[in-house]
Design an enzyme around this catalytic site. Sequence first.
Site, PDB file in Angstrom:
ATOM      1  N   LYS A 130       3.205   4.220  -1.089  1.00  0.00           N
ATOM      2  CA  LYS A 130       3.068   5.351  -1.949  1.00  0.00           C
ATOM      3  C   LYS A 130       4.413   6.230  -2.311  1.00  0.00           C
ATOM      4  O   LYS A 130       4.075   7.148  -1.935  1.00  0.00           O
ATOM      5  CB  LYS A 130       2.333   6.085  -2.195  1.00  0.00           C
ATOM      6  CG  LYS A 130       0.501   5.277  -1.879  1.00  0.00           C
ATOM      7  CD  LYS A 130      -0.154   5.388  -1.441  1.00  0.00           C
ATOM      8  CE  LYS A 130      -1.248   5.008  -0.800  1.00  0.00           C
ATOM      9  NZ  LYS A 130      -1.781   3.818  -1.377  1.00  0.00           N
ATOM     10  N   HIS A 169      -8.427  12.175   0.843  1.00  0.00           N
ATOM     11  CA  HIS A 169      -7.505  10.222   1.040  1.00  0.00           C
ATOM     12  C   HIS A 169      -6.998  10.709   1.666  1.00  0.00           C
ATOM     13  O   HIS A 169      -5.452   9.600   1.794  1.00  0.00           O
ATOM     14  CB  HIS A 169      -7.238  10.084   0.065  1.00  0.00           C
ATOM     15  CG  HIS A 169      -7.053   9.036  -0.721  1.00  0.00           C
ATOM     16  ND1 HIS A 169      -5.282   8.564  -1.187  1.00  0.00           N
ATOM     17  CD2 HIS A 169      -7.159   7.473  -0.115  1.00  0.00           C
ATOM     18  CE1 HIS A 169      -5.112   7.427  -1.447  1.00  0.00           C
ATOM     19  NE2 HIS A 169      -6.342   6.752  -0.890  1.00  0.00           N
ATOM     20  N   ASP A 209       1.920  19.414  18.478  1.00  0.00           N
ATOM     21  CA  ASP A 209       2.405  20.960  18.911  1.00  0.00           C
ATOM     22  C   ASP A 209       4.004  20.889  18.662  1.00  0.00           C
ATOM     23  O   ASP A 209       4.613  21.426  18.814  1.00  0.00           O
ATOM     24  CB  ASP A 209       1.822  21.348  19.686  1.00  0.00           C
ATOM     25  CG  ASP A 209       2.329  20.056  20.926  1.00  0.00           C
ATOM     26  OD1 ASP A 209       3.191  20.509  21.738  1.00  0.00           O
ATOM     27  OD2 ASP A 209       1.984  19.367  21.348  1.00  0.00           O
ATOM     28  N   LYS A 241      -3.906  11.322   4.928  1.00  0.00           N
ATOM     29  CA  LYS A 241      -2.653  10.336   5.765  1.00  0.00           C
ATOM     30  C   LYS A 241      -1.702  10.902   6.551  1.00  0.00           C
ATOM     31  O   LYS A 241      -0.828  10.517   6.444  1.00  0.00           O
ATOM     32  CB  LYS A 241      -2.380   8.953   4.817  1.00  0.00           C
ATOM     33  CG  LYS A 241      -3.970   8.440   4.134  1.00  0.00           C
ATOM     34  CD  LYS A 241      -3.048   6.947   3.527  1.00  0.00           C
ATOM     35  CE  LYS A 241      -4.457   6.900   2.467  1.00  0.00           C
ATOM     36  NZ  LYS A 241      -5.628   6.507   2.785  1.00  0.00           N
ATOM     37  N   HIS A 251       1.271  -1.058  -0.065  1.00  0.00           N
ATOM     38  CA  HIS A 251       0.226   0.144   0.165  1.00  0.00           C
ATOM     39  C   HIS A 251       0.653   1.735   0.346  1.00  0.00           C
ATOM     40  O   HIS A 251       0.128   2.671  -0.405  1.00  0.00           O
ATOM     41  CB  HIS A 251      -1.159  -0.027   1.270  1.00  0.00           C
ATOM     42  CG  HIS A 251      -1.678   0.891   1.279  1.00  0.00           C
ATOM     43  ND1 HIS A 251      -1.941   2.049   2.090  1.00  0.00           N
ATOM     44  CD2 HIS A 251      -3.008   1.091   0.708  1.00  0.00           C
ATOM     45  CE1 HIS A 251      -3.576   3.269   1.937  1.00  0.00           C
ATOM     46  NE2 HIS A 251      -4.094   1.889   0.514  1.00  0.00           N
ATOM     47  N   ASP A 309      16.827   9.072  -8.059  1.00  0.00           N
ATOM     48  CA  ASP A 309      18.753   9.349  -8.100  1.00  0.00           C
ATOM     49  C   ASP A 309      18.982   9.553  -6.576  1.00  0.00           C
ATOM     50  O   ASP A 309      20.148  10.007  -7.004  1.00  0.00           O
ATOM     51  CB  ASP A 309      19.102  10.689  -8.743  1.00  0.00           C
ATOM     52  CG  ASP A 309      18.322  10.788 -10.488  1.00  0.00           C
ATOM     53  OD1 ASP A 309      18.219  10.333 -10.798  1.00  0.00           O
ATOM     54  OD2 ASP A 309      18.543  12.596 -11.001  1.00  0.00           O
TER      55      ASP A 309
END
EC number: 3.1.16.1
Length: 494
Positions: free
Chosen positions: A205, A418, A425, A420, A203, A210
């Site tokens: 992403k 979507h 603080d 996440k 899942h 480089d």
Amino acid sequence: MNPKVEYKQIQSHDEAENQVLQHECHQAKARKYYRCAVVIAIIITLLFCVLASQLLLFPLFSITSQTTTEIVLNKDIQCDDQCRFVLVESIPEGLVYDANATINPSIFQSWLNILTSAKSSVDIASFYWTLTNEDTQTQEPSAHQGELILQELLNLKQRGVSVRVAVNPPDSPLRAKDISALKDSGADVRVVDLPKLTDGVLHTKFWVVDSEHFYIGSANMDWRSLTQVKELGATIYNCSCLAEDLKKIFEAYWILGLPNATLPSPWPVNYSTPYNKDTPMQVMLNSTASQVYISSSPPPLSATGRTDDLQSIINIIDDAKKFVYISVMDYSPTEEFSHPRRYWPYIDNHLRKAVYERNVNVRLLISCWQNSRPSMFTFLRSLAALHSNKSHYNIEVKIFVVPATEVQKKIPYARVNHNKYMVTDRVAYIGTSNWSGDYFIHTAGSALIVNQTQSVGTSDTIQMQLQAVFERDWNSNYSRTFNTLSSWKEKCIF
């Protein structure tokens, strides 16, 4: 009278000869015993040498291996790179904020930037690929940005840039077309069968370019993630220290993409990291001293030194002094996909503890759309119930709804927040996982954690930028107060 004299009997010749023979026999036996003793001594000496080599030489090799591990884990946590951090977002078409609202650069533009600047390599860890709108069998104009990104990727090999893609097994032929196009262009693609290895999915992403620049965040390799879904991530430029550390996670996926791959236990030392919640990397982000590390899930995929994603989240919540703001698509103290059902209260318990014991202000901004699970709202109502004028427990829950036209409503898996991420603080957390048990136990995810609290007086820290995004959404017209379970469906529809 003559004195008594004792006479010895004179031995015969045969008796003398016998004595000589007996003497020689004794000498021969003595020589034989001596030779045996020498042989035994030599054998014992050899055995002692072998034993000594085992005790001294082999541990030396072991110590060498252990030393190698210690060198990796005790590597200087100071990074001299002058890294540039950019908070990036995808704002769905039709979602409009007030004129003075916080606006960040787009994920599309950041992807385009790092692709066009790529010189040697692009590594992408991904859930699935639908950058064209062939999966919807439509001619949706908003797919144009995704198609441009795919075309840039297909052109990289011609520029001498190697491309590697780690991806979850496609769940339909329509989701395999982009992968086929990448292979045809010369990209190396490995399907990581996490459903078989961990009973989860890949899942994650993120991109590494480089070994110097990278992106991490909520956006999938999906055209909707650029124009039809609300996303948030971070792109970091000129930061080889962090990029190489994230690349270690990619390399773990890459090796698991080999045929008949199994999970190593433990992982080889080259996958280990010295950077974690206890010893974060000391690095300059936007000219500001920062403590940074990258977490990963699930635990079987975390090499030595890597902080598990769940432990990272709990540590950040427990570290908060004033507030914890959370924006995720799904939140549930359960293992959503387990059979039989399992209660999973770890994050939930720490949020309640922060409110009850330390009087921390907790806010949850949770997505509401047609694919929301009804059970999620039961648990959200439980959290919201802690807040009252009598209790003075400072916890609030809101749902965020992305508006949709009649045409947009027909686009599958679109029009949703979507995000996440979490901001306190003290810390900014940007992840790739939804917040339910399955994502931390079985499913592969990762997160970037940044703490800049040591930079006293610094304006516009990363934590402040993320807080501004949360407060913009919290106070927007797309955010709705969560009151009762019975009304959640009505509140999810514009």
